[in-house]
Enzyme design. Sequence first.
Site, PDB file in Angstrom:
ATOM      1  N   HIS A   1      -3.967   1.424  10.075  1.00 38.09           N
ATOM      2  CA  HIS A   1      -4.857   2.392  10.750  1.00 38.09           C
ATOM      3  C   HIS A   1      -6.038   2.824   9.870  1.00 38.09           C
ATOM      4  O   HIS A   1      -6.987   3.414  10.358  1.00 38.09           O
ATOM      5  CB  HIS A   1      -4.059   3.615  11.244  1.00 38.09           C
ATOM      6  CG  HIS A   1      -3.744   4.648  10.194  1.00 38.09           C
ATOM      7  ND1 HIS A   1      -3.347   5.929  10.529  1.00 38.09           N
ATOM      8  CD2 HIS A   1      -3.761   4.606   8.833  1.00 38.09           C
ATOM      9  CE1 HIS A   1      -3.150   6.626   9.411  1.00 38.09           C
ATOM     10  NE2 HIS A   1      -3.383   5.847   8.373  1.00 38.09           N
TER      11      HIS A   1
ATOM     12  N   ARG B   1       3.086   1.497   6.123  1.00 38.93           N
ATOM     13  CA  ARG B   1       2.974   2.784   6.817  1.00 38.93           C
ATOM     14  C   ARG B   1       1.581   3.364   6.595  1.00 38.93           C
ATOM     15  O   ARG B   1       1.140   3.511   5.454  1.00 38.93           O
ATOM     16  CB  ARG B   1       4.030   3.763   6.299  1.00 38.93           C
ATOM     17  CG  ARG B   1       4.005   5.072   7.077  1.00 38.93           C
ATOM     18  CD  ARG B   1       5.026   6.058   6.588  1.00 38.93           C
ATOM     19  NE  ARG B   1       4.540   6.789   5.431  1.00 38.93           N
ATOM     20  CZ  ARG B   1       5.116   7.900   4.952  1.00 38.93           C
ATOM     21  NH1 ARG B   1       6.207   8.363   5.529  1.00 38.93           N
ATOM     22  NH2 ARG B   1       4.631   8.510   3.902  1.00 38.93           N
TER      23      ARG B   1
ATOM     24  N   GLY C   1       0.853  -1.194   0.000  1.00 40.18           N
ATOM     25  CA  GLY C   1       0.000   0.000   0.000  1.00 40.18           C
ATOM     26  C   GLY C   1       0.882   1.235   0.000  1.00 40.18           C
ATOM     27  O   GLY C   1       0.616   2.219   0.694  1.00 40.18           O
TER      28      GLY C   1
ATOM     29  N   ASP D   1       0.210  -1.362  -4.758  1.00 36.43           N
ATOM     30  CA  ASP D   1      -0.938  -0.502  -4.457  1.00 36.43           C
ATOM     31  C   ASP D   1      -1.985  -0.751  -5.534  1.00 36.43           C
ATOM     32  O   ASP D   1      -1.796  -1.601  -6.420  1.00 36.43           O
ATOM     33  CB  ASP D   1      -0.534   0.991  -4.404  1.00 36.43           C
ATOM     34  CG  ASP D   1      -1.451   1.812  -3.476  1.00 36.43           C
ATOM     35  OD1 ASP D   1      -2.639   1.967  -3.826  1.00 36.43           O
ATOM     36  OD2 ASP D   1      -0.979   2.282  -2.429  1.00 36.43           O
TER      37      ASP D   1
HETATM   38  C1  LIG Z   1      -2.915   6.234   3.952  1.00 35.11           C
HETATM   39  S1  LIG Z   1      -2.325   5.767   2.390  1.00 35.11           S
HETATM   40  C2  LIG Z   1      -0.681   5.278   2.804  1.00 35.11           C
HETATM   41  C3  LIG Z   1       0.248   5.271   1.636  1.00 35.11           C
HETATM   42  C4  LIG Z   1       1.711   4.940   1.981  1.00 35.11           C
HETATM   43  N1  LIG Z   1       1.847   3.710   2.720  1.00 35.11           N
HETATM   44  C5  LIG Z   1       2.348   6.077   2.733  1.00 35.11           C
HETATM   45  O1  LIG Z   1       2.492   5.988   3.950  1.00 35.11           O
HETATM   46  O2  LIG Z   1       2.673   7.072   2.101  1.00 35.11           O
HETATM   47  C6  LIG Z   1      -3.166   4.243   2.115  1.00 35.11           C
HETATM   48  C7  LIG Z   1      -2.800   3.542   0.830  1.00 35.11           C
HETATM   49  O3  LIG Z   1      -3.511   2.295   0.754  1.00 35.11           O
HETATM   50  C8  LIG Z   1      -3.860   2.082  -0.610  1.00 35.11           C
HETATM   51  N2  LIG Z   1      -4.962   1.112  -0.690  1.00 35.11           N
HETATM   52  C9  LIG Z   1      -6.256   1.289  -0.332  1.00 35.11           C
HETATM   53  N3  LIG Z   1      -6.947   0.161  -0.563  1.00 35.11           N
HETATM   54  C10 LIG Z   1      -6.088  -0.749  -1.077  1.00 35.11           C
HETATM   55  C11 LIG Z   1      -6.204  -2.094  -1.482  1.00 35.11           C
HETATM   56  N4  LIG Z   1      -7.380  -2.744  -1.413  1.00 35.11           N
HETATM   57  N5  LIG Z   1      -5.097  -2.726  -1.938  1.00 35.11           N
HETATM   58  C12 LIG Z   1      -3.910  -2.084  -2.019  1.00 35.11           C
HETATM   59  N6  LIG Z   1      -3.724  -0.792  -1.632  1.00 35.11           N
HETATM   60  C13 LIG Z   1      -4.807  -0.140  -1.168  1.00 35.11           C
HETATM   61  C14 LIG Z   1      -4.237   3.463  -1.079  1.00 35.11           C
HETATM   62  O4  LIG Z   1      -4.265   3.573  -2.486  1.00 35.11           O
HETATM   63  C15 LIG Z   1      -3.157   4.320  -0.409  1.00 35.11           C
HETATM   64  O5  LIG Z   1      -2.020   4.441  -1.223  1.00 35.11           O
END
Ligand SMILES: C[S@@+](CC[C@H](N)C(=O)[O-])C[C@H]1O[C@@H](n2cnc3c(N)ncnc32)[C@H](O)[C@@H]1O
Length: 446
Positions: free
Chosen positions: A331, A327, A257, A280
């Site tokens: 949450h 990261r 992610g 992602d």
């Molecule tokens: C709060 S952001 C955190 C991004 C990164 N880890 C950071 O700290 O910069 C949450 C991430 O989860 C991804 N995400 C949401 N649902 C997802 C899924 N079902 N599978 C993979 N990624 C997903 C979103 O696209 C986003 O990039």
Amino acid sequence: MANKAKLEALLTLINTSARDAITLYEQHGGNVPSMDQVESHPLDDAVDQVALKTAIRTLEGAFAQLSTTLAPPAHSAINLVQVYDYACMRVAVRENITNILVNYPKGIHVNDLSKIINIEPKKLARVMRLLATRGCYNEVDMDVFANNRLSMILHNENPVRHMVNLHVESCAKGAAVFYDTLKDPRTAYSYEPTHAPFMYANNKEGIQGEFFDFMRQDDERRESYHKSMRGLNGIMGSLAVLTHFPFEKYSTVVDVGGGIGAFSLPLAKTHKNVKITIHDLPEALVQARSIWAKDCPEAVAENRVEFEALNFFEQVPAKGKDIYYLRNIIHDWPDHESALILRNVRQALGPNSRVLIHDYVVRQLSRKQAEVESSTLGAVVAPEPLLPNFGVGNMRMYQQDMSMLLLHNAKERTLQESLALSTAAGLKLEKVWDLAEACVLEFSAA
Ligand SMILES: C[S@@+](CC[C@H](N)C(=O)[O-])C[C@H]1O[C@@H](n2cnc3c(N)ncnc32)[C@H](O)[C@@H]1O
């Protein structure tokens, strides 16, 4: 401790922590910053801000505890609710006031600013004065406002601005209906992401789904969301993990992610030994590829980064890598969904792999519990008479917990809650890395 001795001890903590912060500024650039300067200080962009954040945590906690103890309770009670900072920040961000003020280094009269952005001048003056009183913008002469170091954060090239935007738009919208969601029988006991207060408000406008469905519907909105994650580096001081965790000992990292690579991109620049996989959703990776082509083309050319679309609820990440870094992922989700993600990550692990969960670890207000966590796991406890969780010095973790509830029906977790989830997923806690604001929980395969 007697009451007066407690106040004296808080004064000492304020004094020593402020002096520690002053020393750090001097060590990093010679001068301590001032409220009316526009230039940033070298320490503002330092990758490792753990020492500064440690000092500020005590300073803010001790100062708030002292003033709340000494102020009349009615004064403090209304301070808790009469908070319109976010409404004024929304005006500043929506109208690009910081960018406009860059063209007026000596300040612009509010009547002239009013003509540029078409907001009634006397109302605008009140917004600007509230923000300047908070330290964001300077009132350099009567009704004349200029930028300062804090307002420059709202410049449209600064990624923090996107995180400000997320809060003034989406979190504020969820907060407005929060109480209704607690009482509405359809949502009151639900932890479905589709029932988060922000989506409850959106439902009334005919918009369905959960937060990431909402993001997917609009390119500009989604791109701003992903850019806001680069802002989180500075807000949470998360990049300190690059200097505290021994990435030099490892050769492969999976950023689960990982979005546009708010963490991975600095990792690729500082640790050229590491090969990175970013997982992602496909639309996030389109944006990621274009950002990496511009900001870190050498990592792309040297095949040090690969972008692989993955739905972390349904698929197992790339197998047998050294580090799986999550990261601000766990949450975002309630327990059921978080357990699915962790079980999929667990299936990818080799015998020596590590999982790093980088989130806030919500602190207890029980000193007894805080001391257990300190002696067994190394989590830092505040010195007495500060509240054991550092009080307001750690306020953002509780605010961020509310942001997660409002946007996702999710949560920041206590150590016990994180351990319950990770143990059930077959992970064993190896170490807590306390980075003064957020923590990294390091796990191996159980
Ligand atoms: C709060 S952001 C955190 C991004 C990164 N880890 C950071 O700290 O910069 C949450 C991430 O989860 C991804 N995400 C949401 N649902 C997802 C899924 N079902 N599978 C993979 N990624 C997903 C979103 O696209 C986003 O990039």
